[in-house]
Enzyme design. Structure first.
Site, PDB file in Angstrom:
ATOM      1  N   GLU A   1       0.868  -1.180  -0.116  1.00  9.92           N
ATOM      2  CA  GLU A   1      -0.151   0.074  -0.048  1.00  9.92           C
ATOM      3  C   GLU A   1       0.966   1.316  -0.079  1.00  9.92           C
ATOM      4  OE1 GLU A   1      -2.109   3.142   2.108  1.00  9.92           O
ATOM      5  OE2 GLU A   1      -0.183   2.392   2.382  1.00  9.92           O
TER       6      GLU A   1
ATOM      7  N   SER B   1     -25.232  27.048 -17.908  1.00  2.00           N
ATOM      8  CA  SER B   1     -26.267  27.003 -16.958  1.00  2.00           C
ATOM      9  C   SER B   1     -26.222  25.715 -15.966  1.00  2.00           C
ATOM     10  CB  SER B   1     -27.667  26.868 -17.638  1.00  2.00           C
ATOM     11  OG  SER B   1     -28.749  26.681 -16.574  1.00  2.00           O
TER      12      SER B   1
ATOM     13  N   ASP C   1     -30.474  -6.046  -5.231  1.00  2.00           N
ATOM     14  CA  ASP C   1     -29.662  -5.728  -6.293  1.00  2.00           C
ATOM     15  C   ASP C   1     -29.649  -3.936  -6.461  1.00  2.00           C
ATOM     16  OD1 ASP C   1     -28.757  -8.120  -6.224  1.00  2.00           O
ATOM     17  OD2 ASP C   1     -30.110  -8.683  -8.073  1.00  2.00           O
TER      18      ASP C   1
ATOM     19  N   HIS D   1     -15.695   7.799 -10.832  1.00  2.00           N
ATOM     20  CA  HIS D   1     -16.798   8.221  -9.773  1.00  2.00           C
ATOM     21  C   HIS D   1     -17.055   9.672 -10.002  1.00  2.00           C
ATOM     22  CE1 HIS D   1     -19.511   8.264  -6.595  1.00  2.00           C
ATOM     23  NE2 HIS D   1     -19.392   6.924  -6.313  1.00  2.00           N
TER      24      HIS D   1
END
EC number: 3.4.17.21
Length: 740
Positions: free
Chosen positions: A414, A618, A656, A679
């Site tokens: 890591e 906008s 689900d 994301h």
């Protein structure tokens, strides 16, 4: 005739029985029970209580002591032996499986024959000052071998020489200040920056963009020395001889630099090392503040622009470039000889198979590797994960088995860029994106000892609140109160003082690939400092040789009760996610969060009100999508509370939809320049990997827009990302609609 009547009677009885069965079936189908029985709820709660009650502070202490006796740097024999030890213990605890999974990734180590250091050279090229090579070992560790000296992993090799420039924290705004307001050009210079505020890799990237030929990093006492506390070992402050290790990659979620997007297995195509993703092109080296004071003392040039550029050393913090007065002919030279090499790493992956839905996974994962002893980072988390695994095993020994499958993971490497966790995610991507419910991180369980800190998806807010109300607070003065109560009093949310603060997920730990790339609902919890009063960055001895078991035992958590509370919360989260009939996600909290994030990014854009008008920008489509999502979330919640809990098909369908909602916010094309950050609602900040940013595509498009060369194209990019965000939210709302 009698025989015929007998047969007729038999058939009539069979028909009546069948009719009775069908009638009962239809009644049972259409008259649906809406709630779980009181008995089943109590049983579920009793199992959770047994789980958290099984966890013991003394066990966490024992695991921590055992795991921190020796260094366990990724890719070393000690870390492999620790992996085997954890694997053996998991089998002993009763897990269904515990396997070692290896990958061959690019790691970076100091050269064993040429030490890294910084020097000052005079006009005759004589080195008149050298920084320290090593940190003095703490008491009791003098005979420990294989301690890696301070270095920045993946630094370029080199011996650049030049004038020194002090660049504060090397943030984007610091370089803007230098270049735009102070007229200082860093091209061809060696820069020195203090650690803190942002991820070190962002500092290096900013220095490269500014044209620097090398960067020196140090921990200033202003950022790593708490007032009225002694340096270690008499206290928990940073000694002047200590230097913070750490990687300086800019991977943006790529994993192994040579196999971006794919697992680093024997068969995998690899880039050449010089082509590796995110590897710096300039030398980087960390030093202690004793050595930094000498370098900074001689700096001349412009005075610091304001007090935010001054640390706590006994120097003026002049900017440079170069030294002052009679020392002006002296230069700074860097000596960095790090070696990058492909090295085998080992994850440990254990499972408890689910009894009802074995194809639905909840992952509890944390890394095992550390720079030296790593008593806080990561081993306080390793010890907690181990106690959680032991406690689940204890439940198993008494006949319990979870509804869904639990995956336990001890990640490797890591500290070198989240490599072990990312490679495993890449290897199992097709399975994980179809079957994973949640990922709970088990990195450091403490980074302070003041209050709880939680970072998670909005889907988990209500579950976290619920569970912390049922866990006793370990804090002094809160002996009869819950963890929730102490957390709320010490760290209320700035948006709602009636709730404790929950932070957005950024990066910097192993949840990254699961949340940012795959869209698996994720969360992390640990104890932290008092951010209002403790202005030092992180904990002072972070990533140094002084991060020992004794540091934790004497100063951070002598009773180990805070780590126990973190273990109970992490374990309870896993239990609820794995054993609740309905996945305990709250979609309405996501809707509320989207409203807040949309308002926030809109308010940020209003700083450029005239340009919004001039370029026809906008946010209406974004607000409309958020409104539609809120309505869909409300409708879904109404259906959810009416679902027949005895109908496995209906339960599975709703689950689900809950499981896949986070996935709906994933854009397969990724964010601009960051393919593996996908994301659309959350991503690590482009200017600080550790921090989470909402609507990152829009935010990055607006950032510093007034200085973009082509204003029309810049605002066109803003429009594009508003459109992407609006589409994504609208599409996510569609996934919540009733299945046709």
């Amino acid at each position: 005739m009698a025989e015929s009547r007998g047969r007729l009677y038999l058939w009539m009885c069979l028909a009546a029985a069948l009719a009775s069965f069908l009638m009962g079936f239809m009644v049972g189908w259409f008259i649906k029970p809406l709630k779980e029985t009181t008995t089943s709820v109590r049983y579920h709660q009793s199992i959770r209580w047994k789980l958290v009650s099984e966890m013991k502070a003394e066990n966490i202490k024992s695991f921590l002591r055992s795991f921190t006796k020796l260094p366990h740097l990724a890719g070393t024999e000690q870390n492999f032996l620790l992996a085997k030890k954890i694997q053996t213990q998991w089998k002993k605890f009763g897990l269904d499986s515990a396997k070692l999974v290896h990958y061959d990734v690019l790691l970076s180590y100091p050269n064993e024959t040429n030490a890294n250091y910084i020097s000052i050279v005079d006009e005759h090229e004589t080195e008149i000052f050298k920084t320290s090579y090593l940190e003095p070992p703490p008491d009791g560790y003098e005979n420990v071998t294989n301690i890696v000296p301070p270095y920045n992993a993946f630094s370029a090799q080199g011996m650049p020489e030049g004038d020194l420039v002090y660049v504060n924290y090397a943030r984007t705004e610091d370089f803007f200040k230098l270049e735009r307001e102070m007229g200082i050009n860093c091209t061809g210079k060696i820069v020195i920056a203090r650690y803190g505020k942002i991820f070190r890799g962002n500092k290096v990237k900013n220095a490269m963009l500014a044209g620097a030929i090398g960067i020196i990093l140090y921990s200033d006492p202003a950022d790593y020395f708490a007032p009225e506390v002694q340096p270690y070992p008499k206290g928990w402050n940073l000694p002047g001889t200590a230097a913070q290790r750490g990687n300086v990659l800019n991977l943006n979620g790529a994993g192994d630099p040579l196999t971006p997007g794919y697992p680093a297995k024997e068969y995998t195509f690899r880039l050449d090392v010089e082509e590796g993703v995110g590897i710096p092109r300039i030398p980087v080296h960390p030093i202690g503040y004793n050595d930094a004071e000498i370098l900074l003392r001689y700096l001349g040039g412009i005075a610091p622009p304001d007090k935010s550029w001054k640390g706590a050393l006994n120097v003026s913090y002049s900017i440079g470039p170069g030294f002052t007065g009679s020392d002006s002919f002296r230069k700074v030279r860097m000596h960095v000889y790090n070696i990058n090499k492909i090295t085998r790493i080992y994850n440990v992956v254990g499972t408890i198979r689910g009894s009802v839905e074995p194809d639905r996974y909840v992952i509890l994962g944390g890394h095992r590797d550390s720079w030296v002893f790593g008593a806080i980072d990561p081993t306080s988390g390793v010890a907690v994960l181990q106690e959680i695994a032991r406690s689940f095993g204890k439940l198993m020994s008494k006949g319990w088995r979870p509804r869904r499958t639990i995956i336990f993971a001890s990640w490797d490497a890591e500290e070198f860029g989240l490599l072990g966790s990312t490679e495993w995610a890449e290897e199992n991507v097709k399975i994980l994106q179809e079957r994973s419910i949640a990922y709970i991180n088990s990195d450091s369980s403490i980074e302070g000892n003041y209050t709880l800190r939680v970072d998670c998806t909005p889907l988990l807010y209500q579950l976290v609140y619920k569970l912390t109300k049922e866990i006793p607070s370990p804090d002094d003065g809160f002996e009869s109160k819950s963890l929730y109560e102490s957390w709320l009093e010490k760290d209320p949310s700035p948006e709602n003082k009636n709730l404790p603060r929950i932070n957005k997920l950024g990066s910097g730990s192993d949840f990254e690939a699961y949340f940012q790339r795959l869209g698996i609902a994720s969360g992390r919890a640990r104890y932290t400092k008092n951010k209002k009063t403790d202005k030092y960055s992180s904990y002072p001895v972070y990533h140094t040789i002084y991060e020992t078991f004794e540091l934790v035992e004497k100063f951070y958590d002598p009773t180990f009760k805070k780590q126990l509370s973190v273990a109970q919360l992490r374990g309870a989260l896993v239990y609820e996610l794995v054993d609740s009939k309905i996945i305990p996600f709250n979609i309405q909290d996501y809707a509320e969060a989207l409203k807040n994030y949309a308002a926030s990014i809109y308010n940020l854009s209003k700083k450029h009100d005239q340009q919004l008008t001039d370029h026809g920008v906008s946010f209406d489509s974004l607000f409309s999508a958020v409104k539609n999502f809120s309505e869909a979330a409300s409708d879904f919640h109404k259906r959810l509370i009416q679902v027949d809990l005895n109908n496995p098909i209906a339960v599975r369908m709703m689950n689900d939809q809950l499981m896949l909602l986070e996935r709906a916010f994933i854009d397969p094309l990724g964010l601009p320049g960051k393919l593996f950050y996908r994301h659309i609602i959350f991503a690590p900040s482009s200017h600080n990997k550790y921090a989470g940013e909402s609507f990152p595509g829009i935010y990055d498009a607006i950032f510093d827009i007034e200085n973009k060369a082509n204003s029309r194209l810049a605002w066109k990019e803003v429009k594009k990302h508003i459109s992407i965000a609006a589409f994504t939210i609208q599409a996510a709302a569609g996934t919540l609609k009733e299945v046709l």
